[in-house]
Design a protein around this motif. Structure first.
Motif: not given
Length: 259
Positions: A59-68
């Motif tokens: 979930l963290l990795r997907r959220m970071l990719s949503d931000a970048v």
């Protein structure tokens, strides 16, 4: 143009109930982990704990990719501070490196990502604590203890859960871990929908706190802020199908915590 617009923290919070997750979901989550995370994941003995660790970090990795958007979830790499707090490896996250926090407990995971402000998140499930009175004495301030002693046992357990998640979110934002003097961090939840905090004399700057409801338990968040500036928060529950259900906090602070 607002010259102070970059002083307003933007925080994205997502949390998931993992009890309905399928084996295929778990495999997709585990496939995103880097070698260090995979090693940690494999060390969990219980299948539920492996599920939740992978779910939280995916979930963290997907959220970071949503931000970048230019960075795929598998590409994120992390370093760890001396106290264990993770941060993005050098060169990732842009000129103003993203701050983040991740939490997982049996059946509930949560992540917060901010555009530069220190942030901490803690997820805790409802649980019966046979030793709750002992825990209250060990980790709660005198004011918190007085408030809890005035409550009936069921309400006392819920109040302790609220206070505990808030304390954990704060120390995770600071990255001080188990060395934090939890009994010197005090939260007053007497006023409905409000959070008032008394922080240690060593605390710096202002803090904003929030509690979010969950069918499984509680999600608490702590965000470092400048005086008089409230964060912009995008909070949502991630459904089994990936759909986002917006969630409003059950309690928030005024953002002017005393020390």
């Amino acid at each position: 143009t607002n010259p102070n617009k970059f002083l307003v923290p933007f925080v994205c919070l997502r949390f998931r109930d993992t009890h309905g997750q399928t084996a295929a979901d778990g495999a997709r989550d585990a496939a995103l982990l880097d070698p260090d995370e995979s090693s940690r994941w494999q060390r969990f003995l219980a299948a539920d704990d492996r599920r939740d660790y992978a779910a939280a970090h995916a979930l963290l990795r997907r959220m970071l990719s949503d931000a970048v958007p230019g960075t795929v979830p598998e590409a994120w790499r992390f370093n760890h501070a001396a106290a264990g707090k993770p941060h993005l490896a050098s060169g990732l996250g842009g000129a103003r490196p993203l701050q983040f926090s991740v939490s997982h407990t049996r059946g509930l995971v949560g992540c917060a990502v901010s555009d530069g402000a220190l942030v901490g998140v803690d997820a805790e499930c409802h649980a019966r604590h046979d030793d709750i009175d002992l825990l209250i004495e060990r980790v709660c301030s005198p004011d918190e203890q007085r408030q809890m002693r005035a409550l009936a046992p069921p309400e006392r357990a819920m109040r302790f859960l609220d206070v505990w998640t808030l304390k954990e979110a704060y120390v995770k934002a600071l990255g001080v871990g188990v060395d934090a003097p939890l009994d010197q961090i005090s939260f007053d939840l007497i006023t409905p929908s409000a959070i008032a905090a008394q922080l240690p004399a060593s605390a710096h700057g202002g803090w904003w706190f929030a509690l979010f409801p969950s069918a499984r338990g509680r999600i608490a968040m702590a965000v470092a802020i400048d005086a008089g500036v409230m964060p912009i928060v995008d909070a949502a529950l991630v459904g089994v199908d990936g759909a986002l259900v917006p969630v409003s906090p059950a309690r928030t602070s005024a953002g002017r915590e005393s020390r």
